[in-house]
Design an enzyme around this catalytic site. Sequence first.
Site, PDB file in Angstrom:
ATOM      1  CG  HIS A   1      -1.950   0.947   1.361  1.00  0.00           C
ATOM      2  ND1 HIS A   1      -1.734   2.260   1.690  1.00  0.00           N
ATOM      3  CD2 HIS A   1      -3.284   0.814   1.182  1.00  0.00           C
ATOM      4  CE1 HIS A   1      -2.903   2.896   1.704  1.00  0.00           C
ATOM      5  NE2 HIS A   1      -3.857   2.041   1.401  1.00  0.00           N
TER       6      HIS A   1
ATOM      7  CG  ASP B   1       0.188  -2.659   6.201  1.00  0.00           C
ATOM      8  OD1 ASP B   1      -0.772  -2.690   7.011  1.00  0.00           O
ATOM      9  OD2 ASP B   1       0.107  -2.147   5.068  1.00  0.00           O
TER      10      ASP B   1
ATOM     11  CD  GLN C   1      -7.136  -4.499   3.938  1.00  0.00           C
ATOM     12  OE1 GLN C   1      -8.130  -5.144   4.244  1.00  0.00           O
ATOM     13  NE2 GLN C   1      -7.200  -3.230   3.573  1.00  0.00           N
TER      14      GLN C   1
ATOM     15  CE  LYS D   1      -7.359  -0.114   5.943  1.00  0.00           C
ATOM     16  NZ  LYS D   1      -8.070   0.522   4.836  1.00  0.00           N
TER      17      LYS D   1
ATOM     18  CB  CYS E   1      -3.647   3.186  -1.590  1.00  0.00           C
ATOM     19  SG  CYS E   1      -4.759   4.552  -1.275  1.00  0.00           S
TER      20      CYS E   1
END
Lengths: 420, 162
Positions: free
Chosen positions: A128, A205, A208, A231, A374
Amino acid sequence: MIATQHRPLAEDLRLDFPILGQEVNGKPLVYLDNAATSQKPLAVLDALQNYYRRDNSNVHRGVHTLSARATDAYEGARDKVAAFINAASRQEIVFTRNATEAINLVAYAWGQANLKTGDEIILSVMEHHSNLIPWQLLAQRTGAVLKFVELTDTQEFDLDHYRSLISEKTKLVSVVHVSNTLGCINPVEEIVAIAHAHGARVLVDACQSAPHMPLNVQAMDCDWLVASGHKMCGPTGIGFLYGKLDLLRAMPPFLGGGEMIADVFFDHATYADLPHKFEAGTPAIAEAIALGAAVDYLNGIGMDKIHAYEEELTAYLFQRLAEIPELKIYGPQPKADGSGRASLAAFTAGEVHPHDLSTILDQAGVAIRAGHHCTQPLHRLLNAQSTARASLYFYNTRAEIDTFIASLKEAIAFFGGLFG
Amino acid sequence: MALENLRTLYQQVILEHYKKPRHRGKTDPVDRHQRGHNPSCGDTIDLTVKLNASGDRIEDVKFEGEGCAIAMASADLMADAMRGKSLTEALEMVQSFQNMMKGQAEFPRELRKLNVMQGVAQFPVRIKCATLTWHTLKAAIEQSSEPSAGFISNEASPEGVL
């Protein structure tokens, strides 16, 4: 067909999300843009409301009752987040605005102090922009060099290529756990082990993955992990940085101001202990508390259950998508039981542009994302200027997938006559 | 599906221009060149303009780039409409198109073909798709004869849409 013996998870839980009960363009809303942001359950909305109605006060400052309540709730949220990812200590959790800010914190505070010309940072091509631009800026400031792990034939993280890139020059590996575009689940434990064998640090990261599966930072052994609250059923404006204690201790402060100090003089200051050293200024108190409520809510369902239910949805989603020959879907195929990838699909539909698809689906009440999500360099690599993306969460149902597929077919038919 | 709404947006003429654009390519010679984009969605347009000998009238406009049906059809329709227009007239047309996207006006009879884009005004999130090419043409006209290397952002304009 995938047999579903039990009552689907989503059926009871949907009632916790008032926003899902509405109609859009005269049709029941089918919200399939969860990778961009999730919806918020009543428990989170109530936490925000209750904080402002009853406890609103600044944290760590007052002696009065409200300040004590606010501080307890704020620090309680930190405990919840620490337990959620199995951090060894609550001091390892720093509240930030979002994952982007958490990555920038590491890039400035750690990167600036530890990287020099010729040092290498390994990223993957699927990052991202939030896990790319901070490192580009750091590379420009320090003379460090960025290297990119490429994709396998199945459009997953290429471990062999990663092994070929890593060396004693590598100081940092920063990778996404689950790709927001490809949906692949990267082997972070292996990535970390390889990096550590070469003396490199690793940032994961988890934007998600944190909303969708159990996380264990100690088992992962990553040095930092970041995620965004919005999220994972939490509000916007709150995210967190996990960092190993000794590493966070050694890092200089990021932003200066109140809250992050121990003792201040006109010409110098000493800094607060962790985690407050990295939380300058009045924090997003209500949002942090509401993120704590989101963590409670997710734990109440069970991250294992959420993950298992989403795998069922993934299997069904891909089974239905396979009915449409015009589609080109990016990332790996799921296994028959729906495991092996995230419950999202980024795709193109022949000559029907993703924006047009999204507009047509919106008329049917179906919210999907269209654009580059992104991950512009990845899209360039995939030779797709933009893609459409449907991304699911535990409150989505098979019936919603049916609506999505039916609208998708109608949309393609609407344009299809034109190209047929 | 609210088909009437969609038919308002995706008029047959728009779909035809999307499917079979008449003005894709590059002018010969290239008197003006400007690239434009909508950074948040990734749409790009690459406009070239051929001027008359005195440099005050458009003889040809061509476009390349990638985008949705609305963006591409808008570019093709614009290129059609711009042929033979003076630079002053062209800038007035850009302004008229912007007004049309605000639902405030439509083009006169001789330019009525452009009015098929009126439906876009009802889809606020898609207005920037339609205006990308017009914004780019405006920049191409207002620049010096020196071709511009960079992209002009349609999203950064003070008006928001154009």
